[in-house]
Design an enzyme around this catalytic site. Structure first.
Site, PDB file in Angstrom:
ATOM      1  N   HIS A 148       0.816  -1.214   0.000  1.00  0.00           N
ATOM      2  CA  HIS A 148       0.000   0.000   0.000  1.00  0.00           C
ATOM      3  C   HIS A 148       0.854   1.270   0.000  1.00  0.00           C
ATOM      4  O   HIS A 148       0.352   2.348  -0.299  1.00  0.00           O
ATOM      5  CB  HIS A 148      -0.992   0.008   1.178  1.00  0.00           C
ATOM      6  CG  HIS A 148      -0.387   0.189   2.525  1.00  0.00           C
ATOM      7  ND1 HIS A 148      -0.157  -0.853   3.403  1.00  0.00           N
ATOM      8  CD2 HIS A 148       0.013   1.302   3.182  1.00  0.00           C
ATOM      9  CE1 HIS A 148       0.357  -0.388   4.527  1.00  0.00           C
ATOM     10  NE2 HIS A 148       0.470   0.920   4.413  1.00  0.00           N
ATOM     11  N   ASP A 178       0.397  -7.706   1.470  1.00  0.00           N
ATOM     12  CA  ASP A 178       0.740  -6.287   1.595  1.00  0.00           C
ATOM     13  C   ASP A 178       2.256  -6.077   1.559  1.00  0.00           C
ATOM     14  O   ASP A 178       2.809  -5.336   2.356  1.00  0.00           O
ATOM     15  CB  ASP A 178       0.153  -5.695   2.885  1.00  0.00           C
ATOM     16  CG  ASP A 178       0.191  -4.169   2.877  1.00  0.00           C
ATOM     17  OD1 ASP A 178       0.306  -3.584   1.784  1.00  0.00           O
ATOM     18  OD2 ASP A 178       0.121  -3.563   3.965  1.00  0.00           O
ATOM     19  N   SER A 262       4.726   2.576   7.784  1.00  0.00           N
ATOM     20  CA  SER A 262       4.475   1.367   6.996  1.00  0.00           C
ATOM     21  C   SER A 262       5.687   0.987   6.160  1.00  0.00           C
ATOM     22  O   SER A 262       6.266   1.819   5.469  1.00  0.00           O
ATOM     23  CB  SER A 262       3.282   1.582   6.074  1.00  0.00           C
ATOM     24  OG  SER A 262       2.087   1.392   6.757  1.00  0.00           O
TER      25      SER A 262
END
Length: 423
Positions: A148, A178, A262
């Site tokens: 993402h 992911d 992230s």
């Protein structure tokens, strides 16, 4: 002043000094919690599938309308019994492998997602996340981050520890795990991360999250915490339609993980990467619940993405929706026993697929695969993508057609490409 007055005065002075000392101690304790061993632990640190199922297929001459909390901590806004086999070695080229926390921090980089708003403008920074340099080989360096973080990017730039910005190529991404792997020129890469094992973690073990919260202004920020839980199962929405369509197993930690973290590293006391920071619970009443992808689970995916650019998963060759997603005008095409609570309705069958060869048809309702109940897209994916199923294996499908229970045996095939939407 008599002796009594002198004693009272002396006692009052001692009490005041004691009170001052206690207040000072309490203040220091509140400002800097006493965490045994952590002064040493952080000493020397300076600052710092596939797409999910989207079914829009024709029923007769019409199109099926799909009506189908956690959140990613990613790009600053703007986006068994047997353990998983781990890649044994990763090349480090002429770079040094991190041996402590400070060096691990040098292997964490910024990842800028650049998107063009119009054909008349240059690409702009649409978000910034983090990444981990895990390998250097043949003058190239390889970085793992979250999918993402790089989603919808037209260009990717990596910001190294010395603030140098270099262009990056996306070698591959995988929405279900992911994860994404990037490649950059390794000329200025001097340190790569040391990868540990998430299988050795214990609840309560001290860990630290390294990344770029809120962007590059706070690059290489290190936050301290513990392992709060292992093998947490978190439902996630990989399609953005508000419905969970996958369950991922993650490490839970109370180390602060914020937007921009992230793709960054969750490391143990030796500076070894044991997880890839991915998401957190973002509710006003919730504090300190963040999640990381275990490195033991990530490594095989990283290797496949690096080599082939995609993850091959088995498919049966259908597009499908749950019973409650079938438009009213088509529900009379489906006949089921009254006591049947759920199932997945076949909307379309891919030509020459395993489902096609097994004679599955539109409006068939799948209720079981190999004896496991199927009531949602989540059940279907978990069954198909389990470690027990591989491309070329056969599975037994139980389904209903015109109110009658039927069974079919079909062969699982590989996805034709990474954009495949069928299961």
């Amino acid at each position: 002043m008599d002796n009594n007055e002198e004693n009272q005065s002396h006692n009052q002075t001692v009490e005041e000094e004691t009170s001052d000392n206690e207040n000072t101690t309490e203040k220091r304790a509140s400002e800097k919690p006493n965490r045994p061993g952590m002064n040493t632990f952080f000493g020397g640190i300076v600052g710092g599938v596939i797409s999910a199922v989207i079914v829009v297929l024709l029923f007769n001459s019409g199109t099926i309308p799909l009506n189908e909390t956690t959140e990613s901590s990613g790009a600053t806004d703007s986006t068994e019994d047997e353990p998983t086999e781990v890649v044994e070695t990763l090349a480090s080229g002429d770079a040094d492998t991190a041996t402590n926390m400070s060096e691990a921090s040098q292997a964490v980089v910024g990842v800028k997602n650049l998107q063009q708003q119009s054909i008349w403008e240059e690409s702009e920074d649409a978000g910034t996340g983090s990444g981990i340099i895990y390998k250097k080989e043949d003058d190239d360096a390889y970085i793992v981050t979250n999918q993402h973080v790089v989603q919808d990017a037209e260009e990717i730039e990596v910001v190294l520890n010395d603030d140098e910005q270099v262009p990056a190529e996306v070698l591959g991404t995988d929405a279900l795990t992911d994860l994404a792997v990037l490649q950059i020129d390794g000329e200025n890469v001097d340190t790569i991360a040391s990868l540990g094992s998430s299988g050795d973690l214990q609840v309560g073990e001290t860990v630290a999250a390294i990344g770029n919260p809120l962007g590059l202004e706070f690059a290489n920020t290190v936050t301290q915490g513990i392992v709060s839980g292992l093998e947490r199962s978190i439902s996630v929405d990989t399609t953005g339609n508000g419905q969970p369509d996958w369950v991922t197993e993650v490490i839970q930690t109370d180390a602060a993980i914020n937007p921009g973290n992230s793709g960054g590293a969750l490391v143990n006391g030796d500076g070894e990467v044991i997880g890839i920071n991915s998401m957190k619970i973002a509710q006003q009443a919730v504090e300190g619940i963040g999640f990381a992808i275990p490195i033991d689970e990530a490594l095989p995916v990283m290797e496949q993405l690096e080599v082939s650019g995609e993850i091959q998963r088995p498919v049966i060759g259908i597009s499908t929706v749950s019973l409650n997603q079938v438009p009213p005008q088509y529900r009379n095409e489906i006949s089921l026993p009254e006591d049947l609570e759920g199932g997945m309705v076949i909307a379309d069958v891919q030509t020459n697929s395993g489902a096609d060869e097994a004679n599955l048809q539109q409006f068939d309702v799948i209720t079981e695969i190999d004896g496991e109940e199927i009531t949602s897209i989540l059940d279907l994916r978990q069954n198909l993508y389990s470690d027990d199923n591989n491309i070329g294996d056969t599975v037994e499908i139980e389904y209903y057609r015109d109110g009658n229970q039927e069974t079919a045996t079909l062969e699982l095939q590989g996805e034709e490409n990474e954009q495949q939407e069928e299961l």
